[in-house]
Design a protein around this motif. Structure first.
Motif, PDB file in Angstrom:
ATOM      1  N   ALA A   1       0.838  -1.199   0.000  1.00  0.00           N
ATOM      2  CA  ALA A   1       0.000   0.000   0.000  1.00  0.00           C
ATOM      3  C   ALA A   1       0.877   1.256   0.000  1.00  0.00           C
ATOM      4  N   LEU A   2       1.948   1.230   0.783  1.00  0.00           N
ATOM      5  CA  LEU A   2       2.833   2.406   0.840  1.00  0.00           C
ATOM      6  C   LEU A   2       3.552   2.598  -0.493  1.00  0.00           C
ATOM      7  N   ALA A   3       4.053   1.481  -1.045  1.00  0.00           N
ATOM      8  CA  ALA A   3       4.790   1.581  -2.314  1.00  0.00           C
ATOM      9  C   ALA A   3       3.897   2.158  -3.401  1.00  0.00           C
ATOM     10  N   SER A   4       2.613   1.761  -3.397  1.00  0.00           N
ATOM     11  CA  SER A   4       1.712   2.265  -4.432  1.00  0.00           C
ATOM     12  C   SER A   4       1.464   3.767  -4.289  1.00  0.00           C
ATOM     13  N   ARG A   5       1.776   4.301  -3.121  1.00  0.00           N
ATOM     14  CA  ARG A   5       1.630   5.760  -2.898  1.00  0.00           C
ATOM     15  C   ARG A   5       2.975   6.478  -3.045  1.00  0.00           C
ATOM     16  N   GLY A   6       3.962   5.765  -3.516  1.00  0.00           N
ATOM     17  CA  GLY A   6       5.254   6.414  -3.780  1.00  0.00           C
ATOM     18  C   GLY A   6       6.234   6.380  -2.622  1.00  0.00           C
ATOM     19  N   VAL A   7       5.860   5.653  -1.552  1.00  0.00           N
ATOM     20  CA  VAL A   7       6.791   5.554  -0.417  1.00  0.00           C
ATOM     21  C   VAL A   7       7.831   4.489  -0.744  1.00  0.00           C
ATOM     22  N   GLY A   8       9.091   4.828  -0.612  1.00  0.00           N
ATOM     23  CA  GLY A   8      10.158   3.868  -0.918  1.00  0.00           C
ATOM     24  C   GLY A   8      11.492   4.389  -0.438  1.00  0.00           C
ATOM     25  N   VAL A   9      12.546   3.918  -1.072  1.00  0.00           N
ATOM     26  CA  VAL A   9      13.887   4.338  -0.665  1.00  0.00           C
ATOM     27  C   VAL A   9      13.954   5.872  -0.683  1.00  0.00           C
ATOM     28  N   GLY A  10      14.394   6.443   0.424  1.00  0.00           N
ATOM     29  CA  GLY A  10      14.500   7.909   0.507  1.00  0.00           C
ATOM     30  C   GLY A  10      13.361   8.561   1.263  1.00  0.00           C
ATOM     31  N   THR A  11      12.230   7.831   1.439  1.00  0.00           N
ATOM     32  CA  THR A  11      11.120   8.422   2.204  1.00  0.00           C
ATOM     33  C   THR A  11      11.371   8.163   3.690  1.00  0.00           C
ATOM     34  N   VAL A  12      11.095   9.174   4.517  1.00  0.00           N
ATOM     35  CA  VAL A  12      11.183   8.966   5.968  1.00  0.00           C
ATOM     36  C   VAL A  12       9.762   8.994   6.531  1.00  0.00           C
ATOM     37  N   VAL A  13       9.413   7.939   7.242  1.00  0.00           N
ATOM     38  CA  VAL A  13       8.065   7.792   7.791  1.00  0.00           C
ATOM     39  C   VAL A  13       8.153   7.805   9.312  1.00  0.00           C
ATOM     40  N   GLY A  14       7.339   8.650   9.940  1.00  0.00           N
ATOM     41  CA  GLY A  14       7.309   8.715  11.402  1.00  0.00           C
ATOM     42  C   GLY A  14       6.384   7.643  11.957  1.00  0.00           C
ATOM     43  N   LEU A  15       6.735   7.108  13.107  1.00  0.00           N
ATOM     44  CA  LEU A  15       5.881   6.119  13.775  1.00  0.00           C
ATOM     45  C   LEU A  15       5.751   6.531  15.235  1.00  0.00           C
ATOM     46  N   LEU A  16       4.539   6.989  15.570  1.00  0.00           N
ATOM     47  CA  LEU A  16       4.241   7.460  16.923  1.00  0.00           C
ATOM     48  C   LEU A  16       3.173   6.527  17.472  1.00  0.00           C
ATOM     49  N   CYS A  17       3.597   5.501  18.168  1.00  0.00           N
ATOM     50  CA  CYS A  17       2.651   4.435  18.491  1.00  0.00           C
ATOM     51  C   CYS A  17       3.162   3.659  19.709  1.00  0.00           C
TER      52      CYS A  17
END
Ligand code: 4UW
Length: 529
Positions: free
Chosen positions: A58-74
């Motif tokens: 799902a993330l890859a289909s939205r353009g998330v990949g190498v170089g993207t930084v994703v925050g995780l607050l959980c």
């Protein structure tokens, strides 16, 4: 130089996803990876892997990949594992955020790490949204795992059922995670840990532990912190053990969960050892399933640990780690029973270390008559040493030398039996209940108060021998500033564990000619008081 008693282990040249899930057998796929005590829901390894793949797809289909930084607050819930590894599987970098953070603290980390996506849970949405708005992360990039109006949620991502495309990453150079640590000085910085760092530390830890697929591990230490991330989450998953997740510590729930799920293995920080040794309520629960308790993240008192071990009939162990080391460098080997629990054990495989005299800068090599060296700053080299601090080449150069040794800022001694004890700290860092507090961060905040002319913060021990931050404050003349004003001001801006718990008003802050706070003088003043 000191070497590990273990022969080197092979570090697989793969991503952390491939290391943990690449060879999942049918037998392991049916094992339970995660249990959520809130609902009793169980997730098998097979289901976990499928969910991770779906999130990655799902993330890859939205353009998330190498170089993207994703925050995780959980906090610790099973979905943490899904999202954390889903982001990594997509090729992106995860920056894990302390779930106690204020909106301002979240915003700082999102900005520093150039984060463009954020995952959170609905109870943390208010602060997540304030921070996301401030850095320009739109509602459709702010994913609320359990759902919230106007935001994507985990169920929706999973239901797309996408297969992630293969990603081509170099495990040695690709930044997998960016936890934040203040290191030896200054404010929190992004610690760049590669896939290889994470894979290595799992491989190094495995040699040293007795954690099996039949074990049930209580995951109460937070996954967002490097201890929980590598030792609880990744190591337990690698061993195909079962993780019982707890979003926050509460002694009664902790004991209830051990009893209810038959937990066998506990990873704790020292305050929990104190509770296990002393709190009367412990006797009301049957926690006899526990066979091993590992403590780390702050100094553990040997007598307390032994008392806890005797009381609950479990083996007490200690390890030492640091975010910059992915994190473990030292741990008690399960195969030895001659090492006191007050020590941090031996070096893990593939690691060498030195002890450096903090006055002369010389390497300490001689052992004293008692079989112990003089204390020296611990320098560590191995495949688990970070790549560096994100965007901070100077801070990196101060910590990581040209020979690849990481200067820990901790002072240790080496004992004849090949094990080490941590005896002091020469860095600024304060540890409250295992959580990091950066004095420089609190000092900058205090200086933003209109009635504060100057300020310095150091760690002091309270009546229970817990380390707490104490502020020395120079108040503006006739300002009427009180201790309560200072405490309330800090409390309003920072996560609760960072609160200033003592305040002393002083005429001036001792400083060197170059303007650096002389923390040593403040510490000396404190111990003389
Ligand atoms: N004794 C004295 C100790 C000890 C200690 C840490 O927040 P960070 O960067 O990281 C950690 C990691 C702790 C850890 C990880 C894995 C593991 O197996 C284990 O033991 C079971 C512990 O806390 O803070 C790093 C700093 O925390 C202090 C020390 O000052 C270090 O530089 N610290 N462990 N056993 N102090």
């Amino acid at each position: 130089m000191f070497t590990s008693p273990f022969p080197d282990v092979e570090v697989p040249e793969t991503s952390i996803y491939d290391d943990l899930f690449g060879d999942l057998s049918a037998e392991d796929a049916a094992r339970i990876a995660l249990i959520d005590p809130a609902t009793g829901a169980e997730t098998t390894y097979g289901a976990l892997k499928a969910q991770i793949d779906a999130v990655a797809g799902a993330l890859a289909s939205r353009g998330v990949g190498v170089g993207t930084v994703v925050g995780l607050l959980c906090p610790n819930v099973p979905a943490f594992a899904t999202v954390f590894h889903g982001i990594l599987r997509a090729g992106a970098t995860v920056t894990t955020i302390n779930s106690l953070s204020t909106a301002g603290e979240i915003q700082k980390q999102l900005t520093d790490a150039a984060t463009t996506w954020l995952f959170t849970v609905s109870p943390l949405l208010p602060q997540a949204k304030t921070a996301a708005d401030a850095v320009g992360i739109d509602a459709d990039h702010l994913i609320v795992l359990d759902g919230a109006d106007g935001h994507p949620d985990l169920r929706a991502l999973l239901s797309e059922g996408r297969t992630p495309p293969p990603v081509d990453i170099d495990p040695a150079t690709q930044v997998a995670v960016l936890p934040y640590s203040s290191g030896t000085t200054g404010v929190p910085k992004g610690v760049m840990l590669s896939h290889r760092n994470l894979v290595a530390n799992v491989a190094q830890c495995r040699v040293n532990i007795d954690l099996r697929s039949s074990d049930r591990v209580l995951a109460v230490l937070p996954f967002f912190h490097i201890y929980g991330m590598t030792v609880l989450l990744n190591l337990a998953l690698k061993q195909r053990a079962t993780l019982v997740t707890m979003p926050k510590f509460d002694l009664v729930q902790f004991l209830e969960n051990i009893q209810r799920f038959g937990c066998t293995y506990l990873y704790i920080a020292p305050p929990i050892a104190v509770a296990l040794a002393k709190h009367p309520i412990v006797d009301q629960y049957d926690i006899s399933t526990v066979h091993t308790v590992f403590s780390g993240a702050a100094p553990l008192d040997g007598e307390t640990a032994e008392a806890a071990g005797r009381r609950i009939g479990a083996r007490m162990m200690q390890g030492y780690g640091m975010s910059e080391l992915s994190p473990v460098s030292h741990a008690m080997p399960y195969s030895r029973d001659d090492i006191p629990v007050s020590s941090v054990g031996t070096l893990l495989p593939n690691i060498v270390c030195k002890l450096i005299d903090t006055e002369t800068g010389e390497e300490i090599t001689e052992t004293g008559p008692e079989g112990t060296t003089r204390p020296g700053e611990l320098w560590i080299k191995g495949p688990n040493v970070m790549l560096g601090y994100l965007g901070k080449p100077e801070a990196t150069a101060e910590t990581l030398d040209a020979d690849g040794f990481l200067h820990t800022g901790d002072v240790a001694v080496h004992h004849e039996g090949g094990y080490f004890s941590i005896v002091d700290r020469v860095k600024e860092l304060i540890k409250y209940h295992g959580y990091q507090i950066a004095p420089a961060e609190l000092e900058a905040l205090l200086l933003s108060h209109p009635k504060v002319l100057d300020a310095a913060v150091i760690g002091v021990l309270d009546e229970e021998r817990d380390e707490i931050p104490k502020a020395f404050v120079v108040a503006a003349p006739d300002s009427g500033l009180t201790e309560e004003d200072v405490k309330a001001f800090v409390a309003e801006h920072v996560a609760p564990y960072k609160k200033v718990r003592r305040v002393e008003f002083v005429e001036a802050i001792p400083k060197s000619t170059s303007g650096k706070i002389l923390r040593k003088d403040l510490r000396a003043r404190e111990s003389a008081a």
